[in-house]
Write a protein that holds these residues in place. Structure first.
Motif, PDB file in Angstrom:
ATOM      1  N   ALA A  90     -45.916  24.487  -2.441  1.00  0.00           N
ATOM      2  CA  ALA A  90     -44.635  24.592  -3.143  1.00  0.00           C
ATOM      3  C   ALA A  90     -44.367  23.321  -3.961  1.00  0.00           C
ATOM      4  CB  ALA A  90     -43.499  24.836  -2.147  1.00  0.00           C
ATOM      5  N   ILE A  91     -44.661  22.178  -3.385  1.00  0.00           N
ATOM      6  CA  ILE A  91     -44.483  20.911  -4.103  1.00  0.00           C
ATOM      7  C   ILE A  91     -45.427  20.864  -5.303  1.00  0.00           C
ATOM      8  CG2 ILE A  91     -44.802  18.404  -3.943  1.00  0.00           C
ATOM      9  CD1 ILE A  91     -43.762  18.653  -1.022  1.00  0.00           C
ATOM     10  N   LEU A  92     -46.668  21.322  -5.110  1.00  0.00           N
ATOM     11  CA  LEU A  92     -47.633  21.377  -6.210  1.00  0.00           C
ATOM     12  C   LEU A  92     -47.085  22.230  -7.351  1.00  0.00           C
ATOM     13  CD1 LEU A  92     -50.516  20.903  -7.405  1.00  0.00           C
ATOM     14  CD2 LEU A  92     -51.163  23.013  -6.246  1.00  0.00           C
ATOM     15  N   ALA A  93     -46.533  23.388  -7.022  1.00  0.00           N
ATOM     16  CA  ALA A  93     -45.977  24.273  -8.047  1.00  0.00           C
ATOM     17  C   ALA A  93     -44.817  23.619  -8.788  1.00  0.00           C
ATOM     18  CB  ALA A  93     -45.536  25.585  -7.412  1.00  0.00           C
ATOM     19  N   LEU A  94     -44.052  22.794  -8.093  1.00  0.00           N
ATOM     20  CA  LEU A  94     -42.915  22.129  -8.730  1.00  0.00           C
ATOM     21  C   LEU A  94     -43.333  20.972  -9.635  1.00  0.00           C
ATOM     22  CD1 LEU A  94     -40.365  22.073  -5.766  1.00  0.00           C
ATOM     23  CD2 LEU A  94     -40.279  23.500  -7.825  1.00  0.00           C
ATOM     24  N   VAL A  95     -44.351  20.211  -9.238  1.00  0.00           N
ATOM     25  CA  VAL A  95     -44.746  19.040 -10.023  1.00  0.00           C
ATOM     26  C   VAL A  95     -45.799  19.349 -11.085  1.00  0.00           C
ATOM     27  CG1 VAL A  95     -44.186  17.439  -8.150  1.00  0.00           C
ATOM     28  CG2 VAL A  95     -46.543  18.209  -8.427  1.00  0.00           C
ATOM     29  N   LEU A  96     -46.433  20.502 -10.997  1.00  0.00           N
ATOM     30  CA  LEU A  96     -47.499  20.854 -11.936  1.00  0.00           C
ATOM     31  C   LEU A  96     -47.067  20.787 -13.400  1.00  0.00           C
ATOM     32  CD1 LEU A  96     -50.474  21.690 -11.799  1.00  0.00           C
ATOM     33  CD2 LEU A  96     -49.736  24.059 -11.729  1.00  0.00           C
ATOM     34  N   LEU A 147     -54.495  25.001 -18.938  1.00  0.00           N
ATOM     35  CA  LEU A 147     -53.865  24.480 -17.733  1.00  0.00           C
ATOM     36  C   LEU A 147     -52.774  23.497 -18.147  1.00  0.00           C
ATOM     37  CD1 LEU A 147     -57.131  23.946 -15.713  1.00  0.00           C
ATOM     38  CD2 LEU A 147     -55.414  25.699 -15.313  1.00  0.00           C
ATOM     39  N   PRO A 148     -51.743  23.339 -17.330  1.00  0.00           N
ATOM     40  CA  PRO A 148     -50.638  22.443 -17.702  1.00  0.00           C
ATOM     41  C   PRO A 148     -51.119  21.019 -17.957  1.00  0.00           C
ATOM     42  CG  PRO A 148     -50.079  23.716 -15.754  1.00  0.00           C
ATOM     43  CD  PRO A 148     -51.515  23.985 -16.043  1.00  0.00           C
ATOM     44  N   ARG A 149     -50.620  20.426 -19.019  1.00  0.00           N
ATOM     45  CA  ARG A 149     -51.002  19.059 -19.374  1.00  0.00           C
ATOM     46  C   ARG A 149     -50.009  18.033 -18.870  1.00  0.00           C
ATOM     47  NH1 ARG A 149     -52.477  20.705 -25.474  1.00  0.00           N
ATOM     48  NH2 ARG A 149     -54.660  21.235 -25.140  1.00  0.00           N
ATOM     49  N   GLY A 150     -48.815  18.443 -18.564  1.00  0.00           N
ATOM     50  CA  GLY A 150     -47.795  17.509 -18.113  1.00  0.00           C
ATOM     51  C   GLY A 150     -46.973  16.996 -19.278  1.00  0.00           C
ATOM     52  N   THR A 151     -46.160  16.002 -18.989  1.00  0.00           N
ATOM     53  CA  THR A 151     -45.302  15.421 -20.023  1.00  0.00           C
ATOM     54  C   THR A 151     -45.512  13.913 -20.066  1.00  0.00           C
ATOM     55  OG1 THR A 151     -43.490  15.193 -18.436  1.00  0.00           O
ATOM     56  CG2 THR A 151     -43.524  17.200 -19.755  1.00  0.00           C
ATOM     57  N   GLY A 152     -45.195  13.328 -21.214  1.00  0.00           N
ATOM     58  CA  GLY A 152     -45.260  11.874 -21.374  1.00  0.00           C
ATOM     59  C   GLY A 152     -46.654  11.312 -21.164  1.00  0.00           C
ATOM     60  N   PHE A 153     -46.739  10.310 -20.302  1.00  0.00           N
ATOM     61  CA  PHE A 153     -48.009   9.651 -19.997  1.00  0.00           C
ATOM     62  C   PHE A 153     -49.055  10.647 -19.500  1.00  0.00           C
ATOM     63  CE2 PHE A 153     -50.591   7.989 -16.460  1.00  0.00           C
ATOM     64  CZ  PHE A 153     -51.419   7.126 -17.165  1.00  0.00           C
ATOM     65  N   PHE A 154     -48.641  11.591 -18.682  1.00  0.00           N
ATOM     66  CA  PHE A 154     -49.580  12.554 -18.107  1.00  0.00           C
ATOM     67  C   PHE A 154     -50.158  13.477 -19.178  1.00  0.00           C
ATOM     68  CE2 PHE A 154     -46.789  11.465 -14.518  1.00  0.00           C
ATOM     69  CZ  PHE A 154     -47.744  10.917 -13.690  1.00  0.00           C
ATOM     70  N   ARG A 155     -49.367  13.791 -20.187  1.00  0.00           N
ATOM     71  CA  ARG A 155     -49.873  14.606 -21.302  1.00  0.00           C
ATOM     72  C   ARG A 155     -50.941  13.830 -22.067  1.00  0.00           C
ATOM     73  NH1 ARG A 155     -49.047  19.023 -24.171  1.00  0.00           N
ATOM     74  NH2 ARG A 155     -49.275  18.988 -26.417  1.00  0.00           N
ATOM     75  N   GLU A 156     -50.688  12.568 -22.313  1.00  0.00           N
ATOM     76  CA  GLU A 156     -51.673  11.728 -23.006  1.00  0.00           C
ATOM     77  C   GLU A 156     -52.958  11.619 -22.184  1.00  0.00           C
ATOM     78  OE1 GLU A 156     -51.324  10.717 -26.111  1.00  0.00           O
ATOM     79  OE2 GLU A 156     -49.352  11.687 -26.098  1.00  0.00           O
ATOM     80  N   LEU A 157     -52.812  11.491 -20.879  1.00  0.00           N
ATOM     81  CA  LEU A 157     -53.973  11.442 -19.990  1.00  0.00           C
ATOM     82  C   LEU A 157     -54.780  12.730 -20.081  1.00  0.00           C
ATOM     83  CD1 LEU A 157     -55.376   9.813 -17.655  1.00  0.00           C
ATOM     84  CD2 LEU A 157     -53.939  11.140 -16.099  1.00  0.00           C
ATOM     85  N   ALA A 158     -54.103  13.880 -20.085  1.00  0.00           N
ATOM     86  CA  ALA A 158     -54.784  15.166 -20.172  1.00  0.00           C
ATOM     87  C   ALA A 158     -55.493  15.323 -21.518  1.00  0.00           C
ATOM     88  CB  ALA A 158     -53.795  16.304 -19.962  1.00  0.00           C
ATOM     89  N   LEU A 159     -54.850  14.899 -22.586  1.00  0.00           N
ATOM     90  CA  LEU A 159     -55.472  14.994 -23.908  1.00  0.00           C
ATOM     91  C   LEU A 159     -56.705  14.098 -23.998  1.00  0.00           C
ATOM     92  CD1 LEU A 159     -52.273  15.122 -26.151  1.00  0.00           C
ATOM     93  CD2 LEU A 159     -53.843  17.000 -25.627  1.00  0.00           C
TER      94      LEU A 159
END
Length: 167
Positions: A90-96, A147-159
């Protein structure tokens, strides 16, 4: 408790299966499988395995001479690894959506490994990273599922991570 949990999974799975199938936007076209295909496959497998689990559990109870009610331990369930694992999912689904697939999957796998009492944490971390990469390549590359890339720093990391991969 296994029987009750499996029964809830069956009911929820059937409801979700019907709900996904009722969405006209998820319907298949002549050239594509549609958005409902993979979720319905996974839900179908979950329903089948839950039925098998109920049958197996009932056979075991009958062989041991026990009843369904004798196996119910609500307090024990809330202290069990199964419940903690459910909370972790459940936590994974919320933070993904916020931190993206790669970091959340790595953290989830490490946390679940610790929950299951993995003895070698450095090896667990390496295996978690490798599993995440394989899942990422399978979904992003082979199946072309974003797959979700995230936001902010995490999006840049995924890219940055996507630039490294060959597809």
């Amino acid at each position: 408790m296994d029987i009750i949990f499996s029964a809830v999974l069956i009911i929820a799975g059937i409801g979700l299966f019907a709900m996904i199938g009722a969405d006209p936007a998820a319907a298949a076209s002549p050239t594509e499988l549609g958005a409902a295909f993979w979720p319905q496959i996974i839900l179908g497998i979950m329903i089948i395995l839950s039925v098998v689990n109920i049958v197996t559990s009932l056979k075991k109870l009958k062989a041991d001479g026990k009843t369904i009610t004798s196996e119910i331990d609500v307090a024990g369930f809330f202290k069990s690894k199964l419940f903690i694992g459910m909370i972790a999912v459940a936590i994974l689904a919320l933070v993904l959506p916020t931190i993206g697939f790669v970091p959340s999957c790595i953290l989830f796998l490490i946390g679940y490994g610790i929950l299951l009492k993995a003895d070698n944490i450095p090896k667990l971390a390496i295996v978690s990273v490798l599993i995440t990469i394989v899942i990422y390549i399978l979904f992003q590359g082979a199946l072309d599922i974003m797959l979700p890339r995230g936001t902010g720093f995490f999006r840049e990391l995924a890219l940055t991570f996507e630039k490294i991969l060959p597809f």
